[in-house]
Design a protein around this motif. Sequence first.
Motif, PDB file in Angstrom:
ATOM      1  N   MET A  62     -22.192 -12.269  -1.090  1.00  0.00           N
ATOM      2  CA  MET A  62     -21.077 -11.962  -1.960  1.00  0.00           C
ATOM      3  C   MET A  62     -20.941 -13.068  -2.951  1.00  0.00           C
ATOM      4  SD  MET A  62     -18.411 -10.280   0.658  1.00  0.00           S
ATOM      5  CE  MET A  62     -17.560  -9.597  -0.697  1.00  0.00           C
ATOM      6  N   SER A  75     -21.572 -14.015   2.789  1.00  0.00           N
ATOM      7  CA  SER A  75     -20.341 -13.436   3.304  1.00  0.00           C
ATOM      8  C   SER A  75     -20.645 -12.548   4.481  1.00  0.00           C
ATOM      9  CB  SER A  75     -19.662 -12.624   2.214  1.00  0.00           C
ATOM     10  OG  SER A  75     -18.603 -11.896   2.735  1.00  0.00           O
ATOM     11  N   ASN A 351     -14.956 -16.960  -4.330  1.00  0.00           N
ATOM     12  CA  ASN A 351     -14.438 -15.602  -4.186  1.00  0.00           C
ATOM     13  C   ASN A 351     -15.515 -14.742  -3.561  1.00  0.00           C
ATOM     14  OD1 ASN A 351     -16.101 -14.371  -6.421  1.00  0.00           O
ATOM     15  ND2 ASN A 351     -14.953 -15.897  -7.605  1.00  0.00           N
ATOM     16  N   ASP A 352     -15.172 -13.514  -3.241  1.00  0.00           N
ATOM     17  CA  ASP A 352     -16.135 -12.620  -2.599  1.00  0.00           C
ATOM     18  C   ASP A 352     -16.805 -11.688  -3.593  1.00  0.00           C
ATOM     19  OD1 ASP A 352     -14.198 -10.779  -3.231  1.00  0.00           O
ATOM     20  OD2 ASP A 352     -13.930 -10.026  -1.193  1.00  0.00           O
ATOM     21  N   THR A 375      -6.648 -11.014  -0.293  1.00  0.00           N
ATOM     22  CA  THR A 375      -7.172 -10.585  -1.588  1.00  0.00           C
ATOM     23  C   THR A 375      -6.137  -9.797  -2.383  1.00  0.00           C
ATOM     24  OG1 THR A 375      -8.165  -8.631  -0.563  1.00  0.00           O
ATOM     25  CG2 THR A 375      -9.560 -10.592  -0.799  1.00  0.00           C
ATOM     26  N   LEU A 384      -9.610 -13.089   3.921  1.00  0.00           N
ATOM     27  CA  LEU A 384     -10.840 -13.871   3.853  1.00  0.00           C
ATOM     28  C   LEU A 384     -10.622 -15.232   4.500  1.00  0.00           C
ATOM     29  CD1 LEU A 384     -11.825 -13.308   0.095  1.00  0.00           C
ATOM     30  CD2 LEU A 384     -12.391 -11.871   2.070  1.00  0.00           C
ATOM     31  N   ILE A 396     -18.130 -17.087   3.137  1.00  0.00           N
ATOM     32  CA  ILE A 396     -16.862 -16.358   3.069  1.00  0.00           C
ATOM     33  C   ILE A 396     -16.923 -15.196   4.053  1.00  0.00           C
ATOM     34  CG2 ILE A 396     -15.322 -14.993   1.613  1.00  0.00           C
ATOM     35  CD1 ILE A 396     -16.410 -16.560  -0.791  1.00  0.00           C
TER      36      ILE A 396
END
Length: 416
Positions: A62, A75, A351-352, A375, A384, A396
């Motif tokens: 991710m 991820s 972030n993902d 999120t 997360l 993540i």
Amino acid sequence: MISSRSFVAISFAVVPFVFFACAKGSSLPGGGGGAGGEGGDEWSGPAQSSSSSGGMGGSGGMGASSSSASSGASSSSGGSGGGGSGPLPIVLLRIGDGVTTLSSAAAPVSLEWRLTDGSATPGAPGTTSMPQVISGSNYQLTLSGTASSEGHLSLSANGKYVFLAGYAADVGTLNVSTQIVSRVVGRVDASGNVNTSTLLTGAFNGSNVRGATSSDGTSIWVSGNSTTTGGIHYTTLGSSSPTQILSNPLNTRCVHASGGQLYATSGAGTFVNVFTVGAGLPTSTGQTATSLPGLPTLGASPYGFVVLDLSAAIAGPDTLYVADDRSPANGGGIQKWTFDGASWSLAATWNDGTAGVRGLAATPWGGGVRIVATTAENNENRVLTLFDDGSAFPEIVIATIAPLNTVFRGVAFAPQ
């Protein structure tokens, strides 16, 4: 683990963990799409401690971005994100009953007690529901189902309580954020005992109440929005007469008492950053907001945040984590800032690859910092977790997903 200097997006399947039950400081346990939820959140008038985790789930790449270039991050769904020695207890604020479609009407609010790997916390209350009717000295506490700026959690500075804010309105009250009903503060202890006896009469009229914090469980600061009665208000447990201590900006998001200082975030004007409110923990009117030096004054969209003092070489706080709800392409995600004694600099953004974040909690633990975030999707969003051990590409992990017709907003490490 996938690691790349270019943005990587890989689709993957996740089976949500669904858990129902009846119904910052350094103390352990210690806020998708663009920035919605500002003054337009249902308003027609003019968002610390020690971390660890157990094993990781299977990986699926991710995207994650750093302050200098995009960087891939591995991820996985399930697991606890690597690092540390075991999952930590957290509290998640959930809006919705899982049956009624979320709308601008007042929705039920509950706290879910979990571990950072998404599983239920052994021996914890399970799910703690906020009152839906007046009972003794306790008032209702509901929140809008769709006002995305609401529902933040804060662990008190003494580590004994989590605080939240909402509306003393019945479930189903239409457009609750715009109604002239009393706003209310919720305090919950480690056993799940709820106190909603604190009313904010006259505060945040016609707009969103967003979060509350405390130093000791009795002194309380509350954030929110309104044309004249927004900003930050101070009150005490069981009171109904708050004092507006900050009126510029009037539109505030998250508020925390950390290390003997009051901090807050906003999405208004030049205060799109983390700022101090007065000196120390102020209780009187006329306080001034001062943005932390080096943080942006334009374009950012901060919500939850955690201020930490990790380095003996720097006096005072030196590490800052900020939840930004912009899309990943626009800088959203979990931002890490570091202080050199004069100015703050963006060290990384994780972030993902799918959405920004709003709720945020972080705590030093196991040689690094355990971070948990919610999120920015407005329904069935994700929790997360990652372990910041200083590496560029921490894994993540998706700890859990909100069930249908619910959303997770705030997150905090559990009180002790």
